[in-house]
Design a protein around this motif. Structure first.
Motif, PDB file in Angstrom:
ATOM      1  N   ASP A  78       0.707  -1.194  -0.194  1.00 19.84           N
ATOM      2  CA  ASP A  78       0.055   0.027   0.034  1.00 19.84           C
ATOM      3  C   ASP A  78       0.991   1.346   0.060  1.00 19.84           C
ATOM      4  O   ASP A  78       1.430   1.480   0.858  1.00 19.84           O
ATOM      5  CB  ASP A  78      -0.874  -0.019   1.269  1.00 19.84           C
ATOM      6  N   SER A 116      -6.295   0.691  -6.911  1.00 21.70           N
ATOM      7  CA  SER A 116      -6.183   0.320  -5.360  1.00 21.70           C
ATOM      8  C   SER A 116      -6.592  -0.927  -5.313  1.00 21.70           C
ATOM      9  O   SER A 116      -7.847  -1.471  -6.044  1.00 21.70           O
ATOM     10  CB  SER A 116      -6.839   1.136  -4.562  1.00 21.70           C
ATOM     11  N   SER A 141      -2.031   0.856  -4.617  1.00 20.52           N
ATOM     12  CA  SER A 141      -1.468  -0.341  -4.123  1.00 20.52           C
ATOM     13  C   SER A 141      -1.155  -1.317  -5.209  1.00 20.52           C
ATOM     14  O   SER A 141      -1.680  -1.174  -6.410  1.00 20.52           O
ATOM     15  CB  SER A 141      -2.366  -0.873  -3.038  1.00 20.52           C
TER      16      SER A 141
END
Length: 276
Positions: free
Chosen positions: A218, A249, A224
């Protein structure tokens, strides 16, 4: 004459009771705000009212931590005193059997998946967030420290075979969160699997054959990346691209049962997280 005299007497008694009540209210203790709050124009609040209202401000909840793999039993975290502790519940509406009794909160725990004979949990001291991992033996109630007692350690998933856990630790440098692996039944097996830089790393799952660990990196809430870590060599391979203008993400992730794919939640090509 008697009725008029009696009426005057009742009025007199009523006035006396009123004055007496006013005097008692004037002497009643009041709740004082802390020095950090300036109360201007706020009427005095009787201490008795504050004490009565306290029951509505103090409450507790219960969080499911894990299911016992060997019997109909769940592990929950709830509190009876000042901090949450681990409890066992064996039936709907059944009594809670408290397991841990620490002054610091214990909010998580995971059964040994091969038999449920012990629990691995983490806790810190004094709210410092320097978490340590512990093993709780269900037969004896003994608690064993598994980590070094100094670094910050974050509990990860069990291996598919159920004989090892992956976790993150700052033990090597004090700031970098490296990937470690250990068999909690034998703390001497604890070893560093992969050196990593910075924080934000989290092991998500083991492959069905335990040859790889799915690792998430992350960088922010909007960015991420996912990696595969070889559990023999510690080498990691990126499985999500870093190129491109769009930041993606990823949330949770798990291997498919055949080990040929990975299920993830992601906001790729979407405003909201979805399954991919």
């Amino acid at each position: 004459m008697m009725n008029r005299t009696f009426l005057k007497y009742l009025v007199f008694c009523g006035l006396m009771l009123f004055w007496l009540g006013a005097a008692l209210r004037a002497q009643e203790a009041v709740a004082k705000p802390p020095e950090s709050i300036v109360a201007d124009g706020v009427p005095k609040i009787p201490a008795s009212l504050a004490e009565t209202a306290g029951r509505y401000a103090a409450y507790r909840g219960a969080n499911l931590a894990d299911w016992n793999p060997a019997k109909r039993q769940m592990l929950i975290a709830t509190r009876f005193g000042d901090t949450p502790q681990l409890h066992l519940v064996g039936m709907p509406g059944g009594d809670r059997q408290q397991l841990t009794f620490f002054p610091d909160a214990v909010t998580n725990g995971r059964f040994h998946p091969s038999g449920g004979d012990y629990i691995v949990f983490s806790k810190d001291i004094g709210g410092g967030e320097w978490y340590q991992l512990y093993r709780y033996d269900l037969k004896t109630g003994d608690v064993t420290l598994l980590t070094d007692g100094k670094a910050r350690n974050l509990l990860g998933p069990w291996s598919s075979k159920g004989d090892a856990i992956a976790y993150m630790s700052t033990r090597r440098t004090g700031k970098d969160t490296d990937l470690w692996v250990m068999n909690p039944a034998d703390p001497k097996t604890d070893h560093l699997l992969g050196k990593l830089e910075g924080g934000g790393w989290e092991p998500l799952d083991w492959s069905p054959d335990d040859k790889h660990i799915l690792l998430k990196e992350d960088l922010s809430i909007n960015e991420s990346y996912l990696w595969l870590v070889d559990t023999t060599t510690g080498d990691k391979t990126a499985i999500t691209p870093r190129e491109g203008k769009e930041k993606v993400s990823y949330g949770d992730g798990e291997f498919s049962k055949d080990g040929k794919g990975i299920y993830v939640t992601t906001d790729k090509d979407s405003e909201f997280p979805s399954l991919a």
